[in-house]
Design a protein around this motif. Structure first.
Motif, PDB file in Angstrom:
ATOM      1  N   THR A 192     -26.970  48.172  76.425  1.00  0.00           N
ATOM      2  CA  THR A 192     -28.283  48.244  75.798  1.00  0.00           C
ATOM      3  C   THR A 192     -29.319  47.349  76.469  1.00  0.00           C
ATOM      4  O   THR A 192     -30.478  47.719  76.601  1.00  0.00           O
ATOM      5  CB  THR A 192     -28.179  47.869  74.301  1.00  0.00           C
ATOM      6  N   TYR A 193     -28.908  46.174  76.882  1.00  0.00           N
ATOM      7  CA  TYR A 193     -29.842  45.180  77.420  1.00  0.00           C
ATOM      8  C   TYR A 193     -29.653  44.964  78.926  1.00  0.00           C
ATOM      9  O   TYR A 193     -29.871  43.857  79.425  1.00  0.00           O
ATOM     10  CB  TYR A 193     -29.685  43.860  76.663  1.00  0.00           C
ATOM     11  N   ASN A 194     -29.300  46.001  79.641  1.00  0.00           N
ATOM     12  CA  ASN A 194     -29.066  45.896  81.074  1.00  0.00           C
ATOM     13  C   ASN A 194     -30.274  45.316  81.818  1.00  0.00           C
ATOM     14  O   ASN A 194     -30.120  44.462  82.689  1.00  0.00           O
ATOM     15  CB  ASN A 194     -28.693  47.270  81.645  1.00  0.00           C
ATOM     16  N   ASP A 214     -19.748  44.918  75.166  1.00  0.00           N
ATOM     17  CA  ASP A 214     -19.986  46.165  75.910  1.00  0.00           C
ATOM     18  C   ASP A 214     -21.338  46.769  75.541  1.00  0.00           C
ATOM     19  O   ASP A 214     -22.084  47.241  76.403  1.00  0.00           O
ATOM     20  CB  ASP A 214     -18.881  47.183  75.647  1.00  0.00           C
ATOM     21  N   SER A 215     -21.663  46.738  74.259  1.00  0.00           N
ATOM     22  CA  SER A 215     -22.925  47.286  73.792  1.00  0.00           C
ATOM     23  C   SER A 215     -24.110  46.456  74.299  1.00  0.00           C
ATOM     24  O   SER A 215     -25.151  47.007  74.664  1.00  0.00           O
ATOM     25  CB  SER A 215     -22.930  47.356  72.265  1.00  0.00           C
ATOM     26  N   ASN A 218     -31.368  30.765  80.225  1.00  0.00           N
ATOM     27  CA  ASN A 218     -30.302  29.890  79.730  1.00  0.00           C
ATOM     28  C   ASN A 218     -29.798  30.311  78.362  1.00  0.00           C
ATOM     29  O   ASN A 218     -28.630  30.150  78.051  1.00  0.00           O
ATOM     30  CB  ASN A 218     -30.783  28.439  79.664  1.00  0.00           C
ATOM     31  N   LYS A 219     -30.702  30.826  77.525  1.00  0.00           N
ATOM     32  CA  LYS A 219     -30.302  31.247  76.181  1.00  0.00           C
ATOM     33  C   LYS A 219     -30.855  32.636  75.920  1.00  0.00           C
ATOM     34  O   LYS A 219     -32.050  32.862  75.990  1.00  0.00           O
ATOM     35  CB  LYS A 219     -30.822  30.270  75.125  1.00  0.00           C
ATOM     36  N   LEU A 220     -29.960  33.551  75.631  1.00  0.00           N
ATOM     37  CA  LEU A 220     -30.338  34.930  75.334  1.00  0.00           C
ATOM     38  C   LEU A 220     -29.812  35.286  73.957  1.00  0.00           C
ATOM     39  O   LEU A 220     -28.692  34.926  73.595  1.00  0.00           O
ATOM     40  CB  LEU A 220     -29.738  35.885  76.374  1.00  0.00           C
ATOM     41  N   GLU A 221     -30.618  36.000  73.182  1.00  0.00           N
ATOM     42  CA  GLU A 221     -30.186  36.442  71.858  1.00  0.00           C
ATOM     43  C   GLU A 221     -30.452  37.937  71.746  1.00  0.00           C
ATOM     44  O   GLU A 221     -31.547  38.400  72.053  1.00  0.00           O
ATOM     45  CB  GLU A 221     -30.954  35.683  70.778  1.00  0.00           C
ATOM     46  N   PHE A 222     -29.424  38.685  71.315  1.00  0.00           N
ATOM     47  CA  PHE A 222     -29.522  40.138  71.222  1.00  0.00           C
ATOM     48  C   PHE A 222     -29.086  40.601  69.846  1.00  0.00           C
ATOM     49  O   PHE A 222     -28.244  39.982  69.216  1.00  0.00           O
ATOM     50  CB  PHE A 222     -28.625  40.811  72.267  1.00  0.00           C
ATOM     51  N   THR A 223     -29.647  41.722  69.403  1.00  0.00           N
ATOM     52  CA  THR A 223     -29.235  42.355  68.153  1.00  0.00           C
ATOM     53  C   THR A 223     -28.566  43.673  68.497  1.00  0.00           C
ATOM     54  O   THR A 223     -29.118  44.482  69.237  1.00  0.00           O
ATOM     55  CB  THR A 223     -30.452  42.606  67.245  1.00  0.00           C
ATOM     56  N   ILE A 224     -27.371  43.877  67.972  1.00  0.00           N
ATOM     57  CA  ILE A 224     -26.582  45.078  68.234  1.00  0.00           C
ATOM     58  C   ILE A 224     -26.157  45.679  66.905  1.00  0.00           C
ATOM     59  O   ILE A 224     -25.769  44.964  65.987  1.00  0.00           O
ATOM     60  CB  ILE A 224     -25.315  44.743  69.059  1.00  0.00           C
ATOM     61  N   VAL A 225     -26.206  47.000  66.802  1.00  0.00           N
ATOM     62  CA  VAL A 225     -25.714  47.707  65.623  1.00  0.00           C
ATOM     63  C   VAL A 225     -24.522  48.547  66.064  1.00  0.00           C
ATOM     64  O   VAL A 225     -24.639  49.383  66.958  1.00  0.00           O
ATOM     65  CB  VAL A 225     -26.801  48.610  65.004  1.00  0.00           C
ATOM     66  N   LEU A 226     -23.373  48.297  65.461  1.00  0.00           N
ATOM     67  CA  LEU A 226     -22.169  49.080  65.731  1.00  0.00           C
ATOM     68  C   LEU A 226     -21.787  49.832  64.474  1.00  0.00           C
ATOM     69  O   LEU A 226     -21.869  49.291  63.379  1.00  0.00           O
ATOM     70  CB  LEU A 226     -21.001  48.179  66.137  1.00  0.00           C
ATOM     71  N   GLU A 227     -21.354  51.065  64.643  1.00  0.00           N
ATOM     72  CA  GLU A 227     -20.904  51.856  63.508  1.00  0.00           C
ATOM     73  C   GLU A 227     -19.397  52.008  63.559  1.00  0.00           C
ATOM     74  O   GLU A 227     -18.802  51.979  64.628  1.00  0.00           O
ATOM     75  CB  GLU A 227     -21.587  53.214  63.522  1.00  0.00           C
TER      76      GLU A 227
END
Length: 107
Positions: free
Chosen positions: A39-41, A34-35, A66-75
Motif C-alpha cells: 500500500t505504501y510503496n 505485507d500490506s 526515521n519514524k513512519l506511521e501507517f494505517t492498514i485495514v485487514l479483513e
C-alpha cells in the motif's frame, strides 16, 4: 576475489490496533507488514524489506524517514489466540500442522 558491500539497515517495528492494544500473532503481523509494503510503496521509496516476524525490519539502505506511521485495514484476520485450529478439548486440529510459512522472495 569478489567483494560485496551492502548497507543493511534495521528498523524497529511496533504494530498496534487503533485502541492501542498490540497486534498479536505472527500471521497477523506478517499480513500487516505485507500490506504496508504493498500500500505504501511510494512512501517507502520502493524499498523491499525483510521482516523477522517480531520487532525487526531489514532493508538495503535506510528508509526515507526515521519514524513512519501507517494505517492498514485487514479483513478476515484471526490471531494466535483464536485461530480456529483448536478443537473443543483445546488441542490443535491436524490441519494446523499442514500449514507452511510462506517466505517472501528476494528481488
Amino acid at each position: 576475489m569478489l567483494e560485496v558491500l551492502m548497507d543493511i539497515s534495521s528498523t524497529t517495528v511496533s504494530l498496534s490496533y487503533e485502541d492501542g492494544r498490540p497486534v498479536d500473532g505472527k500471521g497477523v503481523e506478517r499480513k500487516v507488514i505485507d500490506s504496508v509494503q504493498e500500500t505504501y510503496n511510494n512512501e517507502l521509496a520502493g524499498k523491499e524489506f525483510a521482516y523477522d516476524g517480531e520487532k525487526s525490519l531489514f532493508t538495503v539502505g535506510p528508509l526515507p524517514n526515521n519514524k513512519l506511521e501507517f494505517t492498514i485495514v485487514l479483513e478476515d484476520v484471526t490471531s494466535n489466540r483464536n485461530n480456529g485450529n483448536a478443537s473443543h478439548d483445546g488441542h490443535e486440529s491436524s490441519n494446523a500442522h499442514d500449514r507452511k510459512r510462506v517466505k517472501r522472495p528476494y528481488r
